[in-house]
Write a protein that holds these residues in place. Structure first.
Motif, PDB file in Angstrom:
ATOM      1  N   ASN A   1       0.841  -1.190   0.000  1.00 57.70           N
ATOM      2  CA  ASN A   1       0.000   0.000   0.000  1.00 57.70           C
ATOM      3  C   ASN A   1       0.878   1.243   0.000  1.00 57.70           C
ATOM      4  OD1 ASN A   1      -2.464  -1.415   0.146  1.00 57.70           O
ATOM      5  ND2 ASN A   1      -2.183  -1.690   2.337  1.00 57.70           N
ATOM      6  N   VAL A   2       0.543   2.156  -0.887  1.00 60.32           N
ATOM      7  CA  VAL A   2       1.279   3.414  -0.983  1.00 60.32           C
ATOM      8  C   VAL A   2       0.276   4.560  -0.902  1.00 60.32           C
ATOM      9  CG1 VAL A   2       3.145   2.434  -2.349  1.00 60.32           C
ATOM     10  CG2 VAL A   2       1.189   3.411  -3.520  1.00 60.32           C
ATOM     11  N   GLY A   3       0.788   5.754  -0.676  1.00 61.32           N
ATOM     12  CA  GLY A   3      -0.081   6.927  -0.739  1.00 61.32           C
ATOM     13  C   GLY A   3      -0.581   7.080  -2.165  1.00 61.32           C
ATOM     14  N   ALA A   4      -1.441   8.014  -2.374  1.00 60.61           N
ATOM     15  CA  ALA A   4      -2.001   8.238  -3.708  1.00 60.61           C
ATOM     16  C   ALA A   4      -0.879   8.450  -4.719  1.00 60.61           C
ATOM     17  CB  ALA A   4      -2.923   9.442  -3.670  1.00 60.61           C
ATOM     18  N   LEU A   5      -0.795   7.571  -5.690  1.00 61.12           N
ATOM     19  CA  LEU A   5       0.264   7.598  -6.698  1.00 61.12           C
ATOM     20  C   LEU A   5      -0.380   7.997  -8.030  1.00 61.12           C
ATOM     21  CD1 LEU A   5       3.296   6.956  -6.938  1.00 61.12           C
ATOM     22  CD2 LEU A   5       2.684   4.625  -7.496  1.00 61.12           C
ATOM     23  N   TYR A   6      -0.560   9.305  -8.228  1.00 60.67           N
ATOM     24  CA  TYR A   6      -1.292   9.797  -9.385  1.00 60.67           C
ATOM     25  C   TYR A   6      -0.395  10.240 -10.535  1.00 60.67           C
ATOM     26  CZ  TYR A   6      -5.165   9.842  -6.115  1.00 60.67           C
ATOM     27  OH  TYR A   6      -6.098   9.477  -5.203  1.00 60.67           O
ATOM     28  N   CYS A   7       0.882  10.413 -10.297  1.00 65.59           N
ATOM     29  CA  CYS A   7       1.810  10.886 -11.324  1.00 65.59           C
ATOM     30  C   CYS A   7       2.120   9.741 -12.288  1.00 65.59           C
ATOM     31  CB  CYS A   7       3.087  11.399 -10.660  1.00 65.59           C
ATOM     32  SG  CYS A   7       4.423  11.737 -11.809  1.00 65.59           S
TER      33      CYS A   7
ATOM     34  N   VAL B   1      -1.951   0.948  -4.606  1.00 68.82           N
ATOM     35  CA  VAL B   1      -1.334  -0.355  -4.376  1.00 68.82           C
ATOM     36  C   VAL B   1      -0.332  -0.678  -5.487  1.00 68.82           C
ATOM     37  CG1 VAL B   1      -1.744  -2.849  -4.157  1.00 68.82           C
ATOM     38  CG2 VAL B   1      -3.365  -1.239  -3.169  1.00 68.82           C
ATOM     39  N   VAL B   2       0.840  -1.156  -5.063  1.00 65.02           N
ATOM     40  CA  VAL B   2       1.818  -1.696  -5.998  1.00 65.02           C
ATOM     41  C   VAL B   2       1.771  -3.211  -5.820  1.00 65.02           C
ATOM     42  CG1 VAL B   2       4.253  -1.809  -6.636  1.00 65.02           C
ATOM     43  CG2 VAL B   2       3.285   0.346  -5.804  1.00 65.02           C
ATOM     44  N   LYS B   3       1.488  -3.929  -6.894  1.00 66.13           N
ATOM     45  CA  LYS B   3       1.396  -5.394  -6.868  1.00 66.13           C
ATOM     46  C   LYS B   3       2.570  -5.950  -7.656  1.00 66.13           C
ATOM     47  CE  LYS B   3      -1.476  -9.090  -8.669  1.00 66.13           C
ATOM     48  NZ  LYS B   3      -2.670  -9.383  -9.455  1.00 66.13           N
TER      49      LYS B   3
END
Length: 71
Positions: A7-13, A39-41
Motif C-alpha cells: 500500500n502506498v499513498g495516492a500515486l497519481y503521477c 497499491v503496488v502489486k
C-alpha cells in the motif's frame, strides 16, 4: 511465483508509475509489476528474490519518487 501487495499513498503521477514499473520490473526475479492509485502489486519468484527484498525494493523506489509506503 508469489505476489506481494504494498500500500502506498495516492500515486497519481503517470511518469512516477512508469518509473516505478520500469525500475522494479528490471530486477532479477521480478515477473511483473502492476500499479494502481494506492497499491503496488509485484509478482516475483521467491526462489530468486525474497519477500523482504521485494518489499524493500518497492519501499525504496516509492520513497525516491517522493511517495510513502503505508503499513
Amino acid at each position: 511465483m508469489a505476489v506481494l501487495r504494498v500500500n502506498v499513498g495516492a500515486l497519481y503521477c503517470y511518469s512516477c508509475v512508469l518509473a516505478l514499473r520500469s525500475f522494479i520490473g528490471t530486477m532479477q526475479g521480478i515477473e511483473g509489476v502492476e500499479v494502481d492509485d494506492t497499491v503496488v502489486k509485484v509478482t516475483y519468484s521467491p526462489e530468486v528474490i525474497s519477500q523482504n527484498e521485494v518489499r524493500k525494493l518497492v519501499a525504496d523506489t516509492v520513497e525516491k519518487l517522493g511517495y510513502k509506503v503505508k503499513e
